[in-house]
Design a protein around this motif. Structure first.
Motif, PDB file in Angstrom:
ATOM      1  N   LEU A 109       0.825  -1.202   0.000  1.00 26.27           N
ATOM      2  CA  LEU A 109       0.000   0.000   0.000  1.00 26.27           C
ATOM      3  C   LEU A 109       0.861   1.255   0.000  1.00 26.27           C
ATOM      4  O   LEU A 109       0.568   2.232  -0.710  1.00 26.27           O
ATOM      5  CB  LEU A 109      -0.919  -0.005   1.234  1.00 26.27           C
ATOM      6  N   VAL A 110       1.929   1.238   0.791  1.00 29.29           N
ATOM      7  CA  VAL A 110       2.836   2.385   0.835  1.00 29.29           C
ATOM      8  C   VAL A 110       3.497   2.592  -0.522  1.00 29.29           C
ATOM      9  O   VAL A 110       3.650   3.726  -0.995  1.00 29.29           O
ATOM     10  CB  VAL A 110       3.893   2.195   1.940  1.00 29.29           C
ATOM     11  N   GLU A 111       3.868   1.510  -1.166  1.00 29.52           N
ATOM     12  CA  GLU A 111       4.482   1.612  -2.489  1.00 29.52           C
ATOM     13  C   GLU A 111       3.511   2.218  -3.495  1.00 29.52           C
ATOM     14  O   GLU A 111       3.917   2.932  -4.415  1.00 29.52           O
ATOM     15  CB  GLU A 111       4.929   0.228  -2.963  1.00 29.52           C
ATOM     16  N   ALA A 112       2.218   1.967  -3.297  1.00 28.11           N
ATOM     17  CA  ALA A 112       1.208   2.526  -4.200  1.00 28.11           C
ATOM     18  C   ALA A 112       0.897   3.985  -3.870  1.00 28.11           C
ATOM     19  O   ALA A 112       0.227   4.667  -4.659  1.00 28.11           O
ATOM     20  CB  ALA A 112      -0.070   1.692  -4.121  1.00 28.11           C
ATOM     21  N   GLY A 113       1.381   4.452  -2.709  1.00 28.73           N
ATOM     22  CA  GLY A 113       1.178   5.853  -2.357  1.00 28.73           C
ATOM     23  C   GLY A 113       0.393   6.093  -1.092  1.00 28.73           C
ATOM     24  O   GLY A 113       0.090   7.245  -0.755  1.00 28.73           O
ATOM     25  N   ALA A 114       0.046   5.033  -0.353  1.00 25.74           N
ATOM     26  CA  ALA A 114      -0.732   5.203   0.878  1.00 25.74           C
ATOM     27  C   ALA A 114       0.058   5.982   1.924  1.00 25.74           C
ATOM     28  O   ALA A 114       1.256   5.780   2.095  1.00 25.74           O
ATOM     29  CB  ALA A 114      -1.158   3.850   1.435  1.00 25.74           C
ATOM     30  N   ASP A 115      -0.644   6.861   2.644  1.00 20.44           N
ATOM     31  CA  ASP A 115      -0.038   7.689   3.680  1.00 20.44           C
ATOM     32  C   ASP A 115      -0.266   7.104   5.064  1.00 20.44           C
ATOM     33  O   ASP A 115       0.506   7.368   5.990  1.00 20.44           O
ATOM     34  CB  ASP A 115      -0.646   9.094   3.599  1.00 20.44           C
ATOM     35  N   PHE A 116      -1.322   6.292   5.217  1.00 19.44           N
ATOM     36  CA  PHE A 116      -1.663   5.731   6.523  1.00 19.44           C
ATOM     37  C   PHE A 116      -2.491   4.466   6.333  1.00 19.44           C
ATOM     38  O   PHE A 116      -2.980   4.173   5.238  1.00 19.44           O
ATOM     39  CB  PHE A 116      -2.446   6.748   7.360  1.00 19.44           C
ATOM     40  N   VAL A 117      -2.637   3.721   7.431  1.00 22.36           N
ATOM     41  CA  VAL A 117      -3.500   2.541   7.443  1.00 22.36           C
ATOM     42  C   VAL A 117      -4.428   2.655   8.639  1.00 22.36           C
ATOM     43  O   VAL A 117      -4.102   3.302   9.638  1.00 22.36           O
ATOM     44  CB  VAL A 117      -2.694   1.226   7.509  1.00 22.36           C
ATOM     45  N   SER A 118      -5.590   2.024   8.525  1.00 20.42           N
ATOM     46  CA  SER A 118      -6.573   2.030   9.593  1.00 20.42           C
ATOM     47  C   SER A 118      -7.020   0.601   9.859  1.00 20.42           C
ATOM     48  O   SER A 118      -7.377  -0.128   8.929  1.00 20.42           O
ATOM     49  CB  SER A 118      -7.777   2.899   9.197  1.00 20.42           C
ATOM     50  N   LEU A 119      -6.987   0.199  11.119  1.00 19.99           N
ATOM     51  CA  LEU A 119      -7.320  -1.171  11.486  1.00 19.99           C
ATOM     52  C   LEU A 119      -8.623  -1.214  12.283  1.00 19.99           C
ATOM     53  O   LEU A 119      -8.827  -0.422  13.204  1.00 19.99           O
ATOM     54  CB  LEU A 119      -6.201  -1.779  12.325  1.00 19.99           C
ATOM     55  N   THR A 120      -9.495  -2.160  11.913  1.00 21.07           N
ATOM     56  CA  THR A 120     -10.736  -2.356  12.657  1.00 21.07           C
ATOM     57  C   THR A 120     -10.622  -3.511  13.641  1.00 21.07           C
ATOM     58  O   THR A 120     -11.542  -3.739  14.425  1.00 21.07           O
ATOM     59  CB  THR A 120     -11.897  -2.625  11.685  1.00 21.07           C
ATOM     60  N   GLY A 121      -9.526  -4.257  13.600  1.00 28.40           N
ATOM     61  CA  GLY A 121      -9.307  -5.382  14.503  1.00 28.40           C
ATOM     62  C   GLY A 121      -7.969  -5.275  15.202  1.00 28.40           C
ATOM     63  O   GLY A 121      -7.176  -4.366  14.928  1.00 28.40           O
ATOM     64  N   LEU A 122      -7.692  -6.246  16.082  1.00 31.83           N
ATOM     65  CA  LEU A 122      -6.476  -6.218  16.891  1.00 31.83           C
ATOM     66  C   LEU A 122      -5.542  -7.387  16.590  1.00 31.83           C
ATOM     67  O   LEU A 122      -4.619  -7.651  17.360  1.00 31.83           O
ATOM     68  CB  LEU A 122      -6.839  -6.236  18.382  1.00 31.83           C
ATOM     69  N   THR A 123      -5.757  -8.081  15.465  1.00 31.99           N
ATOM     70  CA  THR A 123      -4.981  -9.291  15.197  1.00 31.99           C
ATOM     71  C   THR A 123      -3.798  -9.054  14.259  1.00 31.99           C
ATOM     72  O   THR A 123      -3.085 -10.008  13.954  1.00 31.99           O
ATOM     73  CB  THR A 123      -5.890 -10.377  14.602  1.00 31.99           C
ATOM     74  N   SER A 124      -3.577  -7.836  13.827  1.00 32.18           N
ATOM     75  CA  SER A 124      -2.427  -7.565  12.958  1.00 32.18           C
ATOM     76  C   SER A 124      -1.129  -7.728  13.744  1.00 32.18           C
ATOM     77  O   SER A 124      -1.037  -7.333  14.910  1.00 32.18           O
ATOM     78  CB  SER A 124      -2.492  -6.148  12.385  1.00 32.18           C
ATOM     79  N   ALA A 125      -0.125  -8.298  13.099  1.00 31.80           N
ATOM     80  CA  ALA A 125       1.184  -8.447  13.735  1.00 31.80           C
ATOM     81  C   ALA A 125       1.814  -7.073  13.945  1.00 31.80           C
ATOM     82  O   ALA A 125       1.617  -6.155  13.140  1.00 31.80           O
ATOM     83  CB  ALA A 125       2.081  -9.320  12.866  1.00 31.80           C
ATOM     84  N   LEU A 126       2.576  -6.932  15.006  1.00 31.65           N
ATOM     85  CA  LEU A 126       3.210  -5.653  15.305  1.00 31.65           C
ATOM     86  C   LEU A 126       4.161  -5.215  14.199  1.00 31.65           C
ATOM     87  O   LEU A 126       4.364  -4.009  13.986  1.00 31.65           O
ATOM     88  CB  LEU A 126       3.951  -5.735  16.638  1.00 31.65           C
ATOM     89  N   ASP A 127       4.750  -6.164  13.487  1.00 28.57           N
ATOM     90  CA  ASP A 127       5.652  -5.822  12.395  1.00 28.57           C
ATOM     91  C   ASP A 127       4.952  -4.995  11.323  1.00 28.57           C
ATOM     92  O   ASP A 127       5.594  -4.208  10.609  1.00 28.57           O
ATOM     93  CB  ASP A 127       6.234  -7.088  11.763  1.00 28.57           C
ATOM     94  N   ALA A 128       3.633  -5.147  11.187  1.00 28.57           N
ATOM     95  CA  ALA A 128       2.886  -4.389  10.186  1.00 28.57           C
ATOM     96  C   ALA A 128       2.803  -2.909  10.547  1.00 28.57           C
ATOM     97  O   ALA A 128       2.510  -2.070   9.694  1.00 28.57           O
ATOM     98  CB  ALA A 128       1.485  -4.961  10.031  1.00 28.57           C
ATOM     99  N   LEU A 129       3.076  -2.583  11.809  1.00 27.50           N
ATOM    100  CA  LEU A 129       2.983  -1.199  12.286  1.00 27.50           C
ATOM    101  C   LEU A 129       4.355  -0.600  12.571  1.00 27.50           C
ATOM    102  O   LEU A 129       4.467   0.393  13.289  1.00 27.50           O
ATOM    103  CB  LEU A 129       2.130  -1.154  13.557  1.00 27.50           C
TER     104      LEU A 129
END
Length: 262
Positions: free
Chosen positions: A95-115
């Motif tokens: 997403l960042v490579e495509a130009g995303a500036d931020f991400v928004s999560l609706t859950g708590l299961t994402s790995a910390l490495d993603a942040l």
């Protein structure tokens, strides 16, 4: 750093005066709230053309970064991000490579490495029934701002405002609120006064006129009073000069002072 997070951090701050002479070299007040738009359909971004937005959120698991970037060509100066229940480090990188500036999560299961990327803004959607201890822990989490899960619509009631104020007081991060349709300038001012830093308009329920009305209302809000100004406006003034009060004259006894000796 995320452009959206920078815009949120600049709220209530005046832009530095430009160099030069004359009336043009005046400080311009910064907006006191941010306006975001959210959609699950990239084509809906066209409805925001010409509106002063601070960011666009593309909702849904598996957001196509290329499609989002293409849709944002209509709003080249507006940062955008993706919202999903969970995101992997690889998905965030794509997403960042495509130009995303931020991400928004609706859950708590994402790995910390993603942040881990400090240049990417991180939003977390918080439920209405968020426990107090969890709300307070957000201050030390790798999250830049939160978004309330439930949207509000006009007319707002005192009860709704009270529930929002209670939730806001427990969260030590910038607070964004989803809205359906347009809100009045007074409703926006009341939300700002309880600590709401921005609103997120749903492009599927808010037409171009409603979105423009929100933008105009936000940019027309009066500057927020400081806490000191609010207190001085409500505290009674005492006539005359105040004199120090002493609970016990013996507290001022000095054995080395002859005047204090019996």
């Amino acid at each position: 750093m995320s452009k959206l997070i920078q815009r949120i951090e600049r709220l209530n701050k005046d832009a530095p005066a430009p160099m030069g002479f004359g009336a043009a070299a005046r400080r311009q007040p910064m907006p006191t709230m941010v306006l975001l738009a959210a959609t699950a359909e990239p084509e809906a971004v066209a409805n925001a053309n010409g509106v002063a937005l601070d960011a666009v959120i593309f909702r849904g698991d598996g957001v196509d970064g290329a499609a989002a970037a293409k849709a944002m060509q209509a709003l080249p100066d507006v940062p955008w991000g993706a919202q999903a229940n969970t995101l992997s480090q690889g998905e965030v990188s794509a997403l960042v490579e495509a130009g995303a500036d931020f991400v928004s999560l609706t859950g708590l299961t994402s790995a910390l490495d993603a942040l881990r990327d400090e240049d990417v803004g991180k939003l977390l959607v918080v439920p209405v029934d968020l426990k107090e201890e969890h709300a307070r822990s957000l201050e030390v989490m790798p999250v830049d701002a939160v978004m309330y899960a439930d949207a509000v619509a006009s007319p707002l009631t005192l009860e709704v405002l009270m529930h929002l104020a209670t939730a806001r007081c427990e969260i030590g991060r910038p607070f964004l609120l989803p809205v359906h349709g347009a809100l009045t300038a007074w409703e926006l001012e009341c939300l700002r006064e309880i600590g709401v830093e921005g609103v997120v308009a749903d492009l599927e329920t808010t037409n171009a006129e409603g979105l423009q009305a929100l933008s105009d209302a936000i940019r027309g809000l009066p500057r927020r009073k400081s806490r000191g100004e609010s207190l001085s406006a409500t505290l009674p003034r005492l006539g005359g000069r105040a004199r120090p009060q002493h609970d016990d004259d013996d507290d001022d006894f000095d054995p080395d002072d002859p005047d204090d000796l019996p």
